[in-house]
Design a protein around this motif. Structure first.
Motif, mmCIF file in Angstrom:
data_model
loop_
_atom_site.group_PDB
_atom_site.id
_atom_site.type_symbol
_atom_site.label_atom_id
_atom_site.label_comp_id
_atom_site.label_asym_id
_atom_site.label_seq_id
_atom_site.Cartn_x
_atom_site.Cartn_y
_atom_site.Cartn_z
ATOM 1 N N SER A 155 0.818 -1.207 0.000
ATOM 2 C CA SER A 155 0.000 0.000 0.000
ATOM 3 C C SER A 155 0.849 1.252 0.000
ATOM 4 N N ALA A 156 2.106 1.149 0.424
ATOM 5 C CA ALA A 156 3.025 2.288 0.421
ATOM 6 C C ALA A 156 4.438 1.755 0.493
ATOM 7 N N LEU A 157 5.367 2.485 -0.118
ATOM 8 C CA LEU A 157 6.764 2.079 -0.109
ATOM 9 C C LEU A 157 7.650 3.314 -0.144
ATOM 10 N N ALA A 158 8.595 3.395 0.796
ATOM 11 C CA ALA A 158 9.609 4.444 0.824
ATOM 12 C C ALA A 158 10.961 3.783 0.600
ATOM 13 N N THR A 159 11.730 4.309 -0.348
ATOM 14 C CA THR A 159 12.987 3.669 -0.728
ATOM 15 C C THR A 159 14.225 4.461 -0.325
ATOM 16 N N ASP A 160 14.059 5.549 0.402
ATOM 17 C CA ASP A 160 15.207 6.300 0.911
ATOM 18 C C ASP A 160 14.756 7.086 2.143
ATOM 19 N N PRO A 161 15.694 7.593 2.940
ATOM 20 C CA PRO A 161 15.305 8.305 4.165
ATOM 21 C C PRO A 161 14.403 9.499 3.914
ATOM 22 N N GLU A 162 14.565 10.183 2.778
ATOM 23 C CA GLU A 162 13.709 11.337 2.497
ATOM 24 C C GLU A 162 12.248 10.922 2.360
ATOM 25 N N GLN A 163 11.996 9.837 1.614
ATOM 26 C CA GLN A 163 10.632 9.352 1.474
ATOM 27 C C GLN A 163 10.104 8.817 2.802
ATOM 28 N N ALA A 164 10.977 8.166 3.567
ATOM 29 C CA ALA A 164 10.550 7.664 4.876
ATOM 30 C C ALA A 164 10.131 8.802 5.792
ATOM 31 N N ALA A 165 10.854 9.928 5.712
ATOM 32 C CA ALA A 165 10.510 11.089 6.538
ATOM 33 C C ALA A 165 9.149 11.672 6.160
ATOM 34 N N GLU A 166 8.706 11.450 4.932
ATOM 35 C CA GLU A 166 7.381 11.892 4.513
ATOM 36 C C GLU A 166 6.302 10.867 4.871
ATOM 37 N N LEU A 171 1.602 7.988 8.645
ATOM 38 C CA LEU A 171 1.184 6.841 9.457
ATOM 39 C C LEU A 171 0.793 7.287 10.867
ATOM 40 N N VAL A 172 1.542 8.221 11.426
ATOM 41 C CA VAL A 172 1.183 8.732 12.754
ATOM 42 C C VAL A 172 -0.165 9.428 12.714
ATOM 43 N N GLN A 173 -0.396 10.209 11.665
ATOM 44 C CA GLN A 173 -1.692 10.883 11.533
ATOM 45 C C GLN A 173 -2.820 9.875 11.341
ATOM 46 N N GLU A 174 -2.559 8.824 10.573
ATOM 47 C CA GLU A 174 -3.557 7.756 10.407
ATOM 48 C C GLU A 174 -3.873 7.100 11.742
ATOM 49 N N MET A 175 -2.843 6.891 12.564
ATOM 50 C CA MET A 175 -3.055 6.328 13.895
ATOM 51 C C MET A 175 -3.928 7.254 14.743
ATOM 52 N N HIS A 229 -5.189 -7.363 -5.543
ATOM 53 C CA HIS A 229 -6.551 -6.849 -5.370
ATOM 54 C C HIS A 229 -7.001 -6.868 -3.918
ATOM 55 N N LEU A 230 -6.276 -7.559 -3.056
ATOM 56 C CA LEU A 230 -6.644 -7.626 -1.638
ATOM 57 C C LEU A 230 -6.107 -6.442 -0.836
ATOM 58 N N ALA A 231 -5.273 -5.629 -1.445
ATOM 59 C CA ALA A 231 -4.722 -4.478 -0.719
ATOM 60 C C ALA A 231 -5.846 -3.516 -0.337
ATOM 61 N N PRO A 232 -6.038 -3.243 0.953
ATOM 62 C CA PRO A 232 -7.118 -2.336 1.367
ATOM 63 C C PRO A 232 -6.878 -0.919 0.860
ATOM 64 N N HIS A 233 -7.962 -0.224 0.664
ATOM 65 C CA HIS A 233 -7.873 1.169 0.209
ATOM 66 C C HIS A 233 -7.770 2.080 1.415
ATOM 67 N N ILE A 234 -6.608 2.719 1.561
ATOM 68 C CA ILE A 234 -6.377 3.687 2.644
ATOM 69 C C ILE A 234 -5.987 4.997 1.973
ATOM 70 N N PRO A 235 -6.909 5.935 1.917
ATOM 71 C CA PRO A 235 -6.651 7.176 1.145
ATOM 72 C C PRO A 235 -5.366 7.878 1.522
#
Length: 446
Positions: A229-240, A245-249, A423-429
């Motif tokens: 559902s999401a993938l970050a491949t470097d620290p810059e993307q991880a920082a975004e 995820l915290v806001q989703e929580m 197709h089983l990946a849930p939709h999380i806006p």
């Protein structure tokens, strides 16, 4: 003519012996079923009393039994072993239950496992407590970790999937509902990636959102992109990604609070309910966050990187502390994870209840994974040989630990599984901007 018959019989006997020797080395399961099982069963039944006596597991008989022996026979009253149940054969060994005598405990039997192994001619003996006063001996006929064969049928549940085989021939099930967060350590070529691959492929078949942070440019997690559902491949993307995820929580906490009429002024830390108490149609999909090579998030080169590092570590700690109730779980992987990584490393590690330690390069790394929960397992993890990739020591905060090994799963098969279950990946806006294939889907064909 008689000489020819004798030679034929001798040749047949030698062929049979050669077949048995070959089966013992190349097909241990076949050898156990045909030869080892009957021999070990016979040894157990014939020598049970004397073996228990030699192991110090016998106790003086009750007064009634002693009186009956003296009254009916002239034999000497001897100590009696624990009462034995039926011997039940399995595909990998034997199982038998023992009723402990008054004053005995499971640790007494566990201390004699090595003696019982040699006495009954099996590969290993394990003890499991069934209920007060009753233990089960699990006799393993051969080394099940040498060539891992997972059972064809295995019970699975939402967020509970089998990923490896224990040394007592039982399944190691990764249950996120029981152990929300886990730390997976291992050196290069230790089998850490294979463990992660099996876990991802097993979770891909469930309605679970899989999120990845792979700072090695995505070389480990990119093959599974169709299911992520999401993938970050470097620290810059991880920082975004981490703030999202915290806001989703926090949004999920608001949902729980609104559903249960909790006053808005109550802090998140004081909420004891979780998303599993919500109705099915209102419950958000659980999220499993995989962090590969977590040290890459801690390493910094400039002061600006240090500020970003502190923010990411703070967000990971918040997810580890509060994410379980919101249905967010962590699987943190790395080669080392100690205080030398920087501020917050020890605090984050303390929140990771489950521990999986593959082969490591030094004892200090094994202590990082297991030293604070099962010190005796540190030496076992340090002794894992390079010739057996995938072997690991798994433990949790209860202090229990065991050796496991992950079965081989090719990268192509794991990627195909993720592709077929996309197709089983849930939709999380909130995670849509970070979907690995989101930008590609928006590009028109041609």
């Amino acid at each position: 003519m008689a000489d020819l018959v004798t030679l034929a019989e001798l040749g047949g006997a030698l062929t049979a012996v050669g077949g048995v020797v070959y089966a013992r080395k190349a097909r241990p399961a076949v050898y156990w079923s045909m030869v080892g099982l009957p021999l070990s069963t016979a040894r157990l039944l014939v020598s049970y009393g004397s073996t228990m006596d030699a192991c110090g597991l016998t106790v003086p008989p009750s007064r009634l039994r002693a009186f009956a022996v003296r009254a009916t026979t002239r034999r000497e009253v001897r100590p009696v072993p624990p009462r034995r149940g039926l011997v039940r054969p399995t595909a990998t060994g034997l199982r038998v239950r023992l009723r402990l005598a008054p004053g005995q405990e499971p640790a007494d039997v566990a201390a004699s496992c090595e003696r019982l192994r040699h006495a009954w001619g099996v590969h290993a003996v394990h003890v499991r407590s069934i209920r007060p006063g009753v233990v089960e001996l699990r006799l393993v006929g051969f080394d099940v970790l040498r060539d891992v064969k997972m059972p064809r049928r295995a019970d699975t549940d939402l967020l509970a999937v089998p990923v490896a085989l224990r040394e007592d021939a039982t399944l190691f099930v990764r249950d996120y509902r029981a152990i929300p967060h886990q730390l997976v350590l291992g050196a290069t070529l230790s089998g850490k990636s294979m463990f992660l691959r099996n876990l991802l492929a097993a979770l891909a078949a469930q309605a679970v959102a899989l999120v990845g942070i792979d700072c090695k440019r995505g070389v480990e997690l990119a093959p599974f992109a169709p299911r992520l559902s999401a993938l970050a491949t470097d620290p810059e993307q991880a920082a975004e990604l981490l703030p999202v995820l915290v806001q989703e929580m926090e949004n999920r906490y608001d949902l729980i609070r609104a559903r249960q009429s909790i006053p808005p002024g109550v802090r998140d830390e004081e909420i004891t309910s979780d998303i599993w108490g919500l109705p099915d149609d209102e419950r958000p999909a659980p999220i499993v966050l995989f962090v590969d090579e977590v040290a890459e998030l801690f390493l910094v080169a400039t002061r600006k990187d240090e500020e970003r590092r502190d923010e990411m570590v703070t967000q990971l700690i918040r997810l580890a502390q509060l994410g379980r109730a919101a249905g967010i779980y962590l699987e943190v992987c790395g080669q080392r994870f100690g205080a030398e990584l920087g501020k917050g490393a020890t605090m984050l590690r303390a929140q990771l209840t489950g521990r999986v330690c593959h082969r490591v390069n030094d004892e200090a790394s094994a202590k990082m994974a297991l030293g604070d929960i099962a010190p005796e397992a540190v030496y076992v993890a340090s002794a894992i040989a390079p010739e057996v990739p995938g072997v690991a020591v798994v433990g949790d905060s209860s202090g229990g630990w065991s050796r496991i090994r992950t079965p081989y799963l090719s990268l192509a098969d794991a990627a195909a599984t993720c592709r077929d279950s996309a197709h089983l990946a849930p939709h999380i806006p909130a995670l849509e901007p970070f979907r690995p294939y989101a930008s590609a889907e928006l590009i028109p064909a041609g």
